[in-house]
Motif scaffolding. Structure first.
Motif, mmCIF file in Angstrom:
data_model
loop_
_atom_site.group_PDB
_atom_site.id
_atom_site.type_symbol
_atom_site.label_atom_id
_atom_site.label_comp_id
_atom_site.label_asym_id
_atom_site.label_seq_id
_atom_site.Cartn_x
_atom_site.Cartn_y
_atom_site.Cartn_z
ATOM 1 N N GLY A 170 0.836 -1.200 0.000
ATOM 2 C CA GLY A 170 0.000 0.000 0.000
ATOM 3 C C GLY A 170 0.865 1.241 0.000
ATOM 4 N N CYS A 171 0.818 1.993 -1.097
ATOM 5 C CA CYS A 171 1.646 3.196 -1.182
ATOM 6 C C CYS A 171 0.765 4.409 -1.438
ATOM 7 C CB CYS A 171 2.723 3.035 -2.247
ATOM 8 S SG CYS A 171 4.033 4.260 -2.083
ATOM 9 N N GLY A 172 -0.120 4.705 -0.487
ATOM 10 C CA GLY A 172 -0.961 5.905 -0.547
ATOM 11 C C GLY A 172 -0.258 7.036 0.175
ATOM 12 N N VAL A 226 7.383 -2.669 -3.679
ATOM 13 C CA VAL A 226 6.098 -2.060 -3.351
ATOM 14 C C VAL A 226 4.964 -2.821 -4.040
ATOM 15 C CG1 VAL A 226 4.694 0.042 -3.534
ATOM 16 C CG2 VAL A 226 7.146 0.221 -3.064
ATOM 17 N N LEU A 227 3.902 -3.077 -3.275
ATOM 18 C CA LEU A 227 2.677 -3.638 -3.852
ATOM 19 C C LEU A 227 1.591 -2.581 -3.745
ATOM 20 C CD1 LEU A 227 2.649 -7.205 -2.209
ATOM 21 C CD2 LEU A 227 3.315 -6.601 -4.550
ATOM 22 N N ASP A 228 1.036 -2.161 -4.870
ATOM 23 C CA ASP A 228 -0.053 -1.178 -4.871
ATOM 24 C C ASP A 228 -0.754 -1.280 -6.218
ATOM 25 O OD1 ASP A 228 -0.739 1.709 -3.215
ATOM 26 O OD2 ASP A 228 -1.369 1.556 -5.308
ATOM 27 N N PRO A 229 -2.115 -1.356 -6.213
ATOM 28 C CA PRO A 229 -2.834 -1.580 -7.479
ATOM 29 C C PRO A 229 -2.727 -0.395 -8.444
ATOM 30 C CG PRO A 229 -4.367 -1.289 -5.644
ATOM 31 C CD PRO A 229 -3.004 -1.367 -5.046
ATOM 32 N N MET A 230 -2.552 0.827 -7.914
ATOM 33 C CA MET A 230 -2.491 1.996 -8.807
ATOM 34 C C MET A 230 -1.293 2.857 -8.442
ATOM 35 S SD MET A 230 -6.056 2.944 -10.178
ATOM 36 C CE MET A 230 -6.513 4.383 -9.283
ATOM 37 N N PRO A 231 -0.092 2.438 -8.878
ATOM 38 C CA PRO A 231 1.110 3.181 -8.490
ATOM 39 C C PRO A 231 1.074 4.618 -9.009
ATOM 40 C CG PRO A 231 1.659 1.136 -9.684
ATOM 41 C CD PRO A 231 0.184 1.310 -9.771
ATOM 42 N N LYS A 249 -5.510 0.669 3.959
ATOM 43 C CA LYS A 249 -6.580 1.044 4.881
ATOM 44 C C LYS A 249 -6.976 -0.189 5.707
ATOM 45 C CE LYS A 249 -7.694 5.330 3.621
ATOM 46 N NZ LYS A 249 -7.412 6.411 4.584
ATOM 47 N N PRO A 250 -7.358 0.023 6.964
ATOM 48 C CA PRO A 250 -7.709 -1.120 7.815
ATOM 49 C C PRO A 250 -8.732 -2.049 7.159
ATOM 50 C CG PRO A 250 -7.684 0.911 9.109
ATOM 51 C CD PRO A 250 -7.453 1.312 7.678
ATOM 52 N N GLN A 251 -9.729 -1.463 6.459
ATOM 53 C CA GLN A 251 -10.775 -2.305 5.865
ATOM 54 C C GLN A 251 -10.283 -3.089 4.648
ATOM 55 O OE1 GLN A 251 -10.860 0.966 6.243
ATOM 56 N NE2 GLN A 251 -11.694 2.059 4.478
ATOM 57 N N MET A 252 -9.093 -2.714 4.109
ATOM 58 C CA MET A 252 -8.531 -3.441 2.962
ATOM 59 C C MET A 252 -7.565 -4.540 3.406
ATOM 60 S SD MET A 252 -10.000 -2.029 0.545
ATOM 61 C CE MET A 252 -9.154 -2.900 -0.786
ATOM 62 N N MET A 253 -7.264 -4.557 4.697
ATOM 63 C CA MET A 253 -6.235 -5.460 5.199
ATOM 64 C C MET A 253 -6.550 -6.920 4.876
ATOM 65 S SD MET A 253 -3.435 -4.734 6.563
ATOM 66 C CE MET A 253 -2.984 -3.524 7.742
ATOM 67 N N ALA A 255 2.209 0.244 14.685
ATOM 68 C CA ALA A 255 2.711 1.611 14.772
ATOM 69 C C ALA A 255 1.583 2.585 14.485
ATOM 70 C CB ALA A 255 3.833 1.806 13.757
ATOM 71 N N MET A 256 1.536 3.689 15.223
ATOM 72 C CA MET A 256 0.543 4.726 14.956
ATOM 73 C C MET A 256 1.261 6.032 14.653
ATOM 74 S SD MET A 256 -2.348 6.193 14.628
ATOM 75 C CE MET A 256 -3.271 4.690 14.687
ATOM 76 N N PRO A 257 1.399 6.337 13.348
ATOM 77 C CA PRO A 257 2.005 7.622 12.971
ATOM 78 C C PRO A 257 0.920 8.706 12.882
ATOM 79 C CG PRO A 257 1.713 6.223 11.036
ATOM 80 C CD PRO A 257 1.045 5.516 12.193
ATOM 81 N N ASN A 258 1.277 9.910 12.486
ATOM 82 C CA ASN A 258 0.263 10.930 12.203
ATOM 83 C C ASN A 258 0.643 11.724 10.949
ATOM 84 O OD1 ASN A 258 2.242 12.558 13.286
ATOM 85 N ND2 ASN A 258 1.035 13.319 14.988
ATOM 86 N N THR A 259 -0.296 12.539 10.452
ATOM 87 C CA THR A 259 -0.105 13.150 9.122
ATOM 88 C C THR A 259 1.103 14.073 8.986
ATOM 89 O OG1 THR A 259 -1.798 14.736 9.687
ATOM 90 C CG2 THR A 259 -2.418 13.015 8.184
#
Ligand SMILES: NC(=O)c1ccc[n+]([C@@H]2O[C@H](COP(=O)([O-])OP(=O)(O)OC[C@H]3O[C@@H](n4cnc5c(N)ncnc54)[C@H](OP(=O)(O)O)[C@@H]3O)[C@@H](O)[C@H]2O)c1
Length: 270
Positions: A15-17, A39-44, A71-75, A117-121
């Motif tokens: 996931g590279c969002g 990297v694995l991501d459907p839309m690089p 995203k958590p729901q995509m996990m 890990a919990m990062p922030n923006t």
């Protein structure tokens, strides 16, 4: 131990969002070789394609680390792509909000080393703060490497108990939005006092950023910095009498806001 230690075994990014890109940018700046990153991501994105990392192709046999930034729901949908790496030497680092260590270990196989890990923006500008906790299968040196990995986008703190993650989420994870709202409302209040919208916003934004920098760089506690700029009976004192009111001021309001965020985090974790 530093990011160079990842170059030999390889590093996988799922996931590279927004958060994945911020992390990848920090790693590449700090010595990770693009050829070591998968990297694995459907839309690089175009930016991702320009970095020289491997995108959606092959996988190292035993990468040192795999960072999960979907995203958590995509996990549930995304993790099977990495299942072959579970239960072995690869340490998984997840930044997914509200997804427990046990859930990720369950999906990858019992015995898998997992760090949450919990990062922030503000990570996007290298000024984030990330709290980390590992499960029982993470060796001390791997936990340290996970800390270094997240340290590429700001400060890091280690937690003692996964239960602290809900409070961390409510303070630093969601916190940037509270501060953005402070800027908005300070600007709106300035407009109500007769300033133009642009001028009020410029004043509010610079004030929050400048005060934040001062608070971070100073040896004095924020409470003392406040006292230092408050003359008795002056303008700041007049505003603080409103803001520090026991019933309607910041203390009660922020306490309720942080409580609501922590409660929601616990709920999402169920
Ligand atoms: N942003 C923050 O400040 C922040 C703070 C703390 C924690 N987090 C956590 O970080 C994680 C990512 O958040 P984000 O804001 O970076 O979200 P995001 O921008 O939506 O990034 C998620 C990325 O994962 C990709 N993806 C979706 N399904 C995938 C799959 N099956 N395999 C591989 N990649 C897949 C998405 O591609 P598509 O767009 O094409 O679907 C997207 O590029 C979340 O779990 C969030 O809880 C974020």
């Amino acid at each position: 131990m530093d990011l160079n230690d990842l170059n030999a075994g390889g590093l996988v990014l799922l996931g590279c969002g927004k958060m994945g890109s911020a992390l990848l940018e920090g790693w590449l700046k700090n010595g990770v070789a693009p050829a070591s990153v998968y990297v694995l991501d459907p839309m690089p994105s175009d930016w991702l394609k320009s970095t020289g990392v491997k995108i959606n192709q092959g996988m190292p046999e035993a990468p040192a680390m795999a960072l999960l930034a979907v995203k958590p729901q995509m996990m549930g949908e995304a993790l099977p792509a990495l299942q072959a790496l579970g239960g072995g030497g690869t340490v998984f680092v997840s930044v997914a909000a509200g997804t427990s260590l046990a859930t990720i270990e369950g999906a990858l196989g019992a015995g898998t080393p997992v760090v949450r890990a919990m990062p922030n923006t503000p990570a996007a500008v290298g000024r984030g703060i990330t709290a980390l906790i590992g499960n029982a299968h993470v060796p001390a040196d791997a936990l340290e490497l996970a800390r270094v990995l997240m340290g590429a986008v700001g400060q890091t703190v280690m937690l003692e108990d996964e239960a602290q993650m809900d409070a961390v989420t409510a303070v630093s994870g969601s916190g940037p939005a509270y501060v953005f709202h402070l800027i908005e409302t300070l600007a709106a209040a300035g407009e109500a006092q007769g300033l133009s919208a642009d001028l009020a916003l410029q004043l509010a934004r610079a004030t929050v950023a400048g005060a934040g920098a001062l608070a971070e760089g100073s040896d004095e506690a924020p409470g003392q910095l406040r006292v230092n700029v408050t003359s008795p009976n002056g303008t700041t004192a007049a505003a603080l009498a409103v803001l520090m009111d026991d019933d309607s001021g910041f203390p009660a309001l922020l306490s309720r806001a942080v409580q609501a965020a922590a409660d929601r985090s616990r709920e999402l974790g169920q």
